[in-house]
Design an enzyme around this catalytic site. Structure first.
Site, mmCIF file in Angstrom:
data_model
loop_
_atom_site.group_PDB
_atom_site.id
_atom_site.type_symbol
_atom_site.label_atom_id
_atom_site.label_comp_id
_atom_site.label_asym_id
_atom_site.label_seq_id
_atom_site.Cartn_x
_atom_site.Cartn_y
_atom_site.Cartn_z
ATOM 1 N N CYS A 103 -40.315 11.946 93.164
ATOM 2 C CA CYS A 103 -41.069 12.675 92.233
ATOM 3 C C CYS A 103 -42.591 12.340 92.202
ATOM 4 O O CYS A 103 -43.249 11.967 92.974
ATOM 5 C CB CYS A 103 -40.516 12.038 90.778
ATOM 6 S SG CYS A 103 -41.226 10.444 90.288
ATOM 7 N N HIS A 111 -38.494 1.406 92.650
ATOM 8 C CA HIS A 111 -37.136 0.785 92.461
ATOM 9 C C HIS A 111 -36.382 1.274 93.785
ATOM 10 O O HIS A 111 -35.343 1.807 93.371
ATOM 11 C CB HIS A 111 -36.422 0.794 91.294
ATOM 12 C CG HIS A 111 -37.055 0.003 90.237
ATOM 13 N ND1 HIS A 111 -36.504 -0.001 88.906
ATOM 14 C CD2 HIS A 111 -37.735 -1.038 90.446
ATOM 15 C CE1 HIS A 111 -37.294 -0.832 88.351
ATOM 16 N NE2 HIS A 111 -38.118 -1.604 89.046
ATOM 17 N N CYS A 167 -47.639 6.236 86.641
ATOM 18 C CA CYS A 167 -47.270 7.287 86.948
ATOM 19 C C CYS A 167 -47.898 8.275 85.464
ATOM 20 O O CYS A 167 -47.959 7.750 84.392
ATOM 21 C CB CYS A 167 -45.771 7.634 86.592
ATOM 22 S SG CYS A 167 -45.206 9.350 86.477
ATOM 23 N N HIS A 220 -37.311 -3.800 81.494
ATOM 24 C CA HIS A 220 -37.653 -2.920 82.540
ATOM 25 C C HIS A 220 -39.143 -2.943 82.698
ATOM 26 O O HIS A 220 -39.832 -2.979 81.481
ATOM 27 C CB HIS A 220 -37.197 -1.494 82.285
ATOM 28 C CG HIS A 220 -37.250 -0.568 83.463
ATOM 29 N ND1 HIS A 220 -38.602 0.092 83.753
ATOM 30 C CD2 HIS A 220 -36.415 -0.240 84.611
ATOM 31 C CE1 HIS A 220 -38.721 0.805 84.711
ATOM 32 N NE2 HIS A 220 -37.295 0.843 85.237
ATOM 33 N N GLU A 251 -41.344 -0.862 83.096
ATOM 34 C CA GLU A 251 -41.964 0.340 82.333
ATOM 35 C C GLU A 251 -42.041 0.189 80.820
ATOM 36 O O GLU A 251 -42.923 0.411 80.084
ATOM 37 C CB GLU A 251 -41.481 1.564 82.582
ATOM 38 C CG GLU A 251 -42.036 2.941 81.911
ATOM 39 C CD GLU A 251 -41.288 4.132 82.154
ATOM 40 O OE1 GLU A 251 -41.362 4.863 80.892
ATOM 41 O OE2 GLU A 251 -40.882 4.451 82.961
ATOM 42 N N THR A 303 -39.285 6.597 80.356
ATOM 43 C CA THR A 303 -39.362 8.028 80.860
ATOM 44 C C THR A 303 -38.074 8.183 81.677
ATOM 45 O O THR A 303 -37.800 9.501 81.905
ATOM 46 C CB THR A 303 -40.472 8.245 81.704
ATOM 47 O OG1 THR A 303 -40.525 7.416 82.866
ATOM 48 C CG2 THR A 303 -41.985 8.261 80.874
ATOM 49 N N SER A 324 -33.392 2.652 87.199
ATOM 50 C CA SER A 324 -33.106 3.230 85.945
ATOM 51 C C SER A 324 -32.536 4.570 86.051
ATOM 52 O O SER A 324 -31.358 4.695 85.659
ATOM 53 C CB SER A 324 -33.927 2.865 84.835
ATOM 54 O OG SER A 324 -33.502 3.594 83.355
ATOM 55 N N ASN A 325 -33.155 5.714 86.515
ATOM 56 C CA ASN A 325 -32.890 6.726 86.408
ATOM 57 C C ASN A 325 -31.931 7.090 87.297
ATOM 58 O O ASN A 325 -31.212 7.880 86.980
ATOM 59 C CB ASN A 325 -34.410 7.732 86.834
ATOM 60 C CG ASN A 325 -34.711 7.503 88.414
ATOM 61 O OD1 ASN A 325 -34.091 8.496 89.244
ATOM 62 N ND2 ASN A 325 -35.436 6.740 88.618
ATOM 63 N N SER A 381 -36.767 7.699 93.057
ATOM 64 C CA SER A 381 -37.241 6.741 93.735
ATOM 65 C C SER A 381 -36.905 6.707 95.210
ATOM 66 O O SER A 381 -37.163 5.711 95.829
ATOM 67 C CB SER A 381 -37.350 5.294 93.182
ATOM 68 O OG SER A 381 -36.198 4.854 92.861
#
Length: 423
Positions: free
Chosen positions: A70, A100, A165, A193, A195, A261, A330-331, A392
């Site tokens: 991204c 990650h 980010c 995490h 973030e 996010t 995570s995403n 990622s």
């Protein structure tokens, strides 16, 4: 400031203009790149979330419309490699993993970059060993104000090497706005995490703050809002997830929700809707914002696109799904959660996990460990495989997985023949 420093991406303008980044060739893929460019030209407004079909005859791949690096990741990767090129004689550190993804992090380490902490915040390199002449890169997740203060005390300048980010920074601004309006900030995120730790640090500077990791914890928080549980139990139940001086009776009368996010959009929305309803029941009023801040979803565009593309992928029929990415992403893990609700899903770091035609080594999200499964490829023909990855994961990893799977089907059409449709 050296003349080479000017080649680094400017911090002040990175969110205003969606620029193109220079990513190392080792992470690129001609196959995936061609597919993405073909779809981009067909769908410039990004409204079509149907997957891309590549038909090799005995095996067919359904590839998600959106996946891979991204904006924030590309910015972080470009910055890190430019720093390596520009400062060959400097000691270069990352606060923790750049992103990650094991391939990217291993490559950075192979070029001399050292990690100060691991992803859980455990110290790997003592602060005392750093000097003001060292370069410390802040990764895409951002960092806490406490760590920024440590670096400043050493004399290390980080602004030029801060790859946080812009969508993470957007959450920080939202949380600050909520706090300045006398709301308590509720963060939907994974407490450990990077973030979420960073967002928690920034949010608590302006407002009482508490982290909820899922709907179950949101429901427990609601019991304290409704005063149905003794306030003193809150401090045990939400240990290490609330800001200093948090007063349960005072600080749960006005709240607003922001999120990590990379969380699942539907989960964040459900938590926000639920807590809004709880506040309306507790404090009936024509003004719904009197006790619940009007906070729009703070997911980044890539998380939204990738999740929407996954729903589009799952609208099709297939035999199995392969999701690529780092196991601590995570995403990516949320994409796995979505896919495994419909069909056999295998979460793998790279093509090496495809051991052979019958064995696959993959990560089990529920058991938090790698396992080997047998007979993951069905015996019938054609076999249809869904393929996607997180924000990622380099395109090259996806290409390697596709080619590895394709090699198990000796009668398959050639790459050139199958890719003619995307020329």
């Amino acid at each position: 400031m050296s003349s080479t420093a000017s080649t680094l991406p400017p911090r002040a303008t990175k969110f205003k203009k969606m620029k193109s980044f220079q990513i190392p060739d080792t992470f690129k893929s001609p196959i995936i790149g061609a597919i993405k460019e073909f779809r981009r030209k067909q769908d410039k407004m990004k409204k079509d979330f149907t997957p891309t079909l590549i038909d090799f005859g005995p095996v067919r791949f359904l590839i998600a419309r959106h996946f891979g690096f991204c904006y924030g990741v590309e910015n972080a990767v470009e910055t890190a490699y430019q720093i390596i090129a520009n400062y060959p004689s400097k000691h270069i550190y990352l606060l923790s993993e750049m992103i990650h993804n094991p391939e990217v992090n291993r490559d950075l380490q192979s070029q001399g970059v050292q990690f100060i902490m691991d992803t859980s915040g455990r110290q790997l390199i003592p602060w005392e060993s750093l000097t003001a002449d060292d370069i410390v890169i802040i990764p895409a997740f951002g960092t806490t104000l406490e760590i920024q203060a440590k670096l400043a005390a050493i004399g290390i300048q980080t602004e030029q090497y801060d790859t946080t980010c812009p969508f993470v920074e957007k959450v920080w601004k939202r949380a600050s706005s909520i706090g300045q309006s006398d709301y308590t900030v509720v963060i939907h995120g994974k407490p450990a995490h990077e973030e979420t730790r960073a967002t928690f640090s920034h949010a608590r500077q302006n407002a009482p703050t508490v982290v909820v990791k899922d709907m179950k914890e949101a429901e427990q928080l609601a019991l304290y809002i409704r005063q149905q549980k003794p306030a003193e139990l809150f401090y045990e139940e939400f240990k290490d997830q609330y800001s200093e001086g948090f007063d349960v009776r005072r600080d749960l009368q006005r709240i607003g929700v922001v999120n990590q996010t990379t969380m699942l959009a539907s989960d964040t929305q459900a938590i926000a809707d639920y807590l809004r309803q709880v506040m309306m029941e507790m404090y009936p009023s024509d003004d719904t914002t009197a006790h619940f801040a009007d906070t729009r979803d703070t997911l980044c565009y890539a998380t939204n696109d990738n999740q929407s593309a996954t729903y589009g992928l799952l609208a099709e029929q297939a035999d199995l799904c392969v999701v690529a990415g780092g196991y601590n992403s995570s995403n990516t893990s949320h994409l796995v959660e979505l896919c495994e609700q419909k069909l056999p899903t295998y979460f793998i770091e790279n093509a090496a996990k495809l051991l052979n035609t019958t064995l696959i080594r993959h990560y089990d999200l529920h058991e938090k460990t790698e396992k080997v499964s047998e007979n993951y490829l069905p015996m019938h023909s054609p076999v249809t495989i869904m393929l996607t990855c997180g924000a990622s994961c380099p395109d090259k990893v996806v290409e390697d997985i596709l080619l590895r799977l394709l090699s198990f089907f000796p009668e398959a059409r050639t790459i050139d023949a199958a890719m003619e449709a995307f020329a």
